[in-house]
Structures are given as C-alpha cells and as structure tokens.
Write a protein that holds these residues in place. Structure first.
Motif, short mmCIF file in Angstrom:
data_model
loop_
_atom_site.label_atom_id
_atom_site.label_comp_id
_atom_site.label_asym_id
_atom_site.label_seq_id
_atom_site.Cartn_x
_atom_site.Cartn_y
_atom_site.Cartn_z
N LYS A 2 0.84 -1.19 0.00
CA LYS A 2 0.00 0.00 0.00
C LYS A 2 0.88 1.25 0.00
O LYS A 2 1.71 1.44 0.90
N HIS A 4 1.16 5.64 -0.71
CA HIS A 4 0.45 6.92 -0.81
C HIS A 4 1.41 7.99 -1.30
O HIS A 4 2.51 8.14 -0.76
N GLN A 26 -1.39 -1.14 -4.27
CA GLN A 26 -2.52 -0.29 -3.92
C GLN A 26 -2.00 1.14 -3.85
O GLN A 26 -1.08 1.44 -3.09
N THR A 28 -2.74 5.37 -3.60
CA THR A 28 -3.57 6.55 -3.36
C THR A 28 -2.65 7.77 -3.42
O THR A 28 -1.43 7.64 -3.45
N SER A 30 -2.52 12.52 -3.05
CA SER A 30 -3.12 13.83 -2.84
C SER A 30 -2.30 14.89 -3.57
O SER A 30 -1.12 14.68 -3.87
N ILE A 47 -6.88 6.39 -10.01
CA ILE A 47 -6.11 6.86 -8.85
C ILE A 47 -6.05 8.39 -8.76
O ILE A 47 -5.22 8.94 -8.04
N PRO A 49 -7.15 11.73 -7.18
CA PRO A 49 -7.82 12.11 -5.92
C PRO A 49 -9.21 12.68 -6.19
O PRO A 49 -9.42 13.40 -7.17
N LYS A 58 -6.08 10.71 5.42
CA LYS A 58 -5.70 9.68 4.44
C LYS A 58 -4.48 8.87 4.89
O LYS A 58 -4.23 7.78 4.38
#
Length: 445
Positions: A2, A4, A26, A28, A30, A47, A49, A58
């Motif tokens: 995961k 970010h 995975q 994510t 911003s 993906i 935001p 988050k």
C-alpha cells in the motif's frame, strides 16, 4: 503493498504512481492542483484524488510507503501525520532505488542530453524486444508511461537528475541510484537557485561518480573538459569508456552517420544529437546490443518529446520546439539548427522563466547563445518575476548579457503574440526553445 503519494500530480510522480498501479500495488495520493495530462492519466487508472487538497486522515498506519514529491512543502499536513505515525517516507529517487536494488542499474547523467540519450537507449532496446525497467523524463513514442517497474527484469535504465530529491532530502536525485553502469554527458552550471556556485554544482557530479558500484562502468563524454576533470579526479575503481562526436555528413537535408558498416541515414540532426547517439551506443554495448543491431534500430529514432521535435502546423510551415532553456542547451540547439538549415532564413525564440535563467548573475552564461540566427527573440514575463519575488530585468540587460544588440526582447505575452502574428510561417524555419509555452502561444497555427 500500500503506497500513498504526497503531490501525486507531478510529471514524474504521476508516472511512478501509474507504474506501481500496473505492478499491482494499492495506490492513493493527494495534491493541491493537478493539470493535464497528469489528470486524465491518473483518472484513467482510477487513482485521481476525488478532491484537491491535503487530508491528514488519508495517512493511516497500514500504509507501507509514503512517496514525497518536490511540489510538497516541509510543513505539509499529510507529511506531518506520516512522521507522527512513524511511516516509511521515500523520495521519488529513493523509492526507485528500492524497486531496483536487486537489478543492474544503468544511470544516465549530465547537465544536458540525458533525456535524449535515455530515450535512444530505450528505443534501441524496444526495437530488439529486450525488456527492461526504466524511468525517463519525457514521453516516448511507443511507450505508454515514463516509468516501468517489474519483478522479473534484470536491468533498470534511469535518467539521473542532479536536482534535489525531496523537500526533506536535499541530496541530488542521482546520488541515490548507486549505478552499476553510468554515463556522464556533460557539465554546465544549472539550478543556480540550489547550487550557488559552479563548484557546488560540479561537486554533485564528483559524488555521482563516487557512487558507482565497485568494478562498475562509466561511459563519459571526453569532449567536455569538466567531465574529464571529474573522471580523472575519481578515486574509486570503475572501468572508463570515453566517447566523442562521430563522423557524419549532411546531404540533401538528411544526416548520415559515417560508420565501418557504411553510411547510416538518421531521422534526427545536430552534432549534439550525434554525440548523444555515440554515448547511447556504448551503453547499449554494455547491455548486449552489438553495433550493427544498434544502427538498425537508431535509424528510426525520431527524437524525445520536445527535443528538436517537429511541430505539424496547419500551414505546413517548418517549426521545431525544444525544451532547451539552460545556456549550454540553447547554444547546442541553435548550432544544430544553423547547421541543418544553412540556406534558410532562421527564426529563433527563447523563453526565460526558470529561477536560474532570470537571475542577472546567471544571465552571463547566455553570451552569444542566439548568434547565427537571422531573427532572434527572447521572451520573459515581468509578471513571472513578480510571482517569483525577483528583481525586475530590463530588455537592455538581456541584450547586454546575450551580447546581441539585434535581439528582440518581449516582456509580456500579448506583445509577443502580436509580433508572432506578423510573421509568415511558410517562409523560413522556426526554432522555439522553452520549458514553458510562451504565454500560451499555439505553435500549430
């Protein structure tokens, strides 16, 4: 795994995010602003935001890796939350190293030419269906993404940038890669906002050479005296392979490379591109591509995006755009344009909009950069200077630093666009040099 991304919308960052999504991670992210083409590409992969801004909520304990982009600030609330939770925070280059530490890493470095050389290498490898992982700084024809990461490939080819790694890691990006095979194309002072003196800048390349793994290989441009000094001053052990501009000729507007196998017709022009090609050839040799196979492939290489890239105009006029903005790049590009179009009227436009190019001290480096053009134009925005909180620059100072009294200098986009409209683009040839867009000028019309 995961991951970010803090500042997912950047040119490099969004490509890495897409590569990880393709790898099955995975993902994510911003950002406070995301522009095209990043926006559409992230949206296509699912993906993008949902809303712009920074959201500490988050950042959760189950995230395996935070990837921090240069666009974020040190006081970013998501970064603060990640630190609070003790999560592993990577810069972009640091994470690329983690993904490639068990592979043979090939790193292409230099103040100029690195994107083109990396692109040439990838073009040749793709032509011969030799699969490698990679990261390159331009969109390439035939490639969906600027980053590719796999579990199985043995090699990773990386464009090595000397700029800073992240807001909290002020090392040059290429110092994190620890190359097994490296190339150094040239050294010319750049990024003056970070490297205040030429020696500070050269020091990054000394460190880069010192980071080559023991027994590794360095391919280097022996025509660049600064490169030669760095290589000769190195104390670590590696094999040195010099290269120089090969013999070539221009016949009926076509460039031919002179080789032992005969004359090889090329789709690119300019001595600097021939020099880049020679560096790429030596790297490809290290990857098992013999010269005959290299030449077979390189004939169809049309250039990296925005590197002497021909623009298809509605009026069929001859216009090329180039990312050149640093002095050494401008001089090499103008020289190539002069050589290729000896008998044509040549128009050259240069936009100054980086911190370095708008610094009065650094402007000295542009002396005679636009010489040899029949019409030479420099554009910079007074508004951009205000936004960057920099002192005003007069058109007279630009002419003085460029050592070119015939230079036309525009300081607002409307006046530049009005001048552009007076020109008949079907007569003469046009060279547009910028890492920006000349205040929104449409080069296709």
């Amino acid at each position: 795994m995961k991951t970010h991304f803090i500042a997912i919308g950047g040119s490099a960052m969004h490509n890495l995010a897409i590569a990880l999504k393709d790898k099955g991670y995975q993902v994510t992210g911003s950002d406070d602003a995301i522009f095209e083409p990043s926006k559409s590409r992230l949206e296509k992969k699912g993906i993008l935001p949902e809303e712009m801004g920074w959201f500490p909520e988050k950042i959760t304990p189950d995230i395996d890796a935070i990837i921090l982009g240069m666009h974020a600030h040190q006081d970013n609330p998501e970064l603060a939350r990640a630190k609070e939770l003790g999560l592993k925070i990577y810069s972009y280059p640091e994470f690329l190293y983690e993904q490639s530490k068990n592979k043979t890493r090939v790193v292409i470095a230099g103040s100029h030419g690195k994107t083109t050389i990396t692109s040439m290498i990838l073009h040749v490898l793709s032509f011969h269906e030799k699969d490698v992982d990679f990261m390159v700084g331009a969109q390439l024809e035939g490639f969906d993404c600027m980053v590719k990461l796999t579990q199985d490939n043995d090699f990773m080819v990386l464009e090595g940038d000397e700029y800073l790694s992240s807001p909290i890691d002020l090392r040059s990006k290429f110092l994190l890669y620890q190359p097994n095979i490296a190339l150094m194309s040239g050294i010319a002072w750049d990024h003056i906002n970070v490297f205040k003196t030429f020696d500070d800048y050269i020091e990054q390349f000394r460190k880069f050479v010192a980071s080559i793994t023991p027994g590794g290989v360095l391919v280097y441009n022996e025509e660049d005296p600064e490169v030669v000094k760095v290589v000769e001053g190195a104390e670590n052990y590696f094999r040195k392979i010099p290269y120089r501009t090969p013999e070539y000729e221009i016949s009926n507007g076509k460039v031919y490379l002179k080789t032992e196998m005969g004359d090889i017709p090329l789709s690119v022009f300019g001595a600097h591109n021939l020099l880049n090609m020679e560096g790429a050839r030596h790297i490809c040799q290290q990857l098992g591509i013999m010269d005959g196979d290299f030449y077979d492939a390189i004939m169809s290489f049309k250039g990296a995006s925005k590197r002497l890239e021909k623009v298809e105009r509605e009026d069929k006029g001859t216009l090329y755009k180039d990312f050149a903005h640093a002095p050494s790049k401008v001089k090499a590009t103008v020289k190539a344009f002069q050589e290729q179009f000896k008998n044509e009227k040549k128009y050259g436009f240069l936009e100054l909009h980086t911190y370095s190019s708008l610094n009065p001290v650094f402007l000295e480096q542009y002396n005679h950069a636009m010489d040899g053009l029949d019409e030479a134009v420099v554009f910079y925005s007074e508004d951009a200077l205000k936004i960057k909180r920099m002192e005003p620059i007069s058109p007279e100072l630009i002419k003085e630093k460029f050592k070119n009294e015939a230079l036309k200098v525009f300081t607002n986009a409307e006046e530049l666009h009005a001048y552009w409209e007076t020109l008949d683009k079907t007569k003469g040839v046009y060279l547009m040099m910028s890492s920006g867009n000349f205040g929104g000028l449409d080069l296709t019309k």
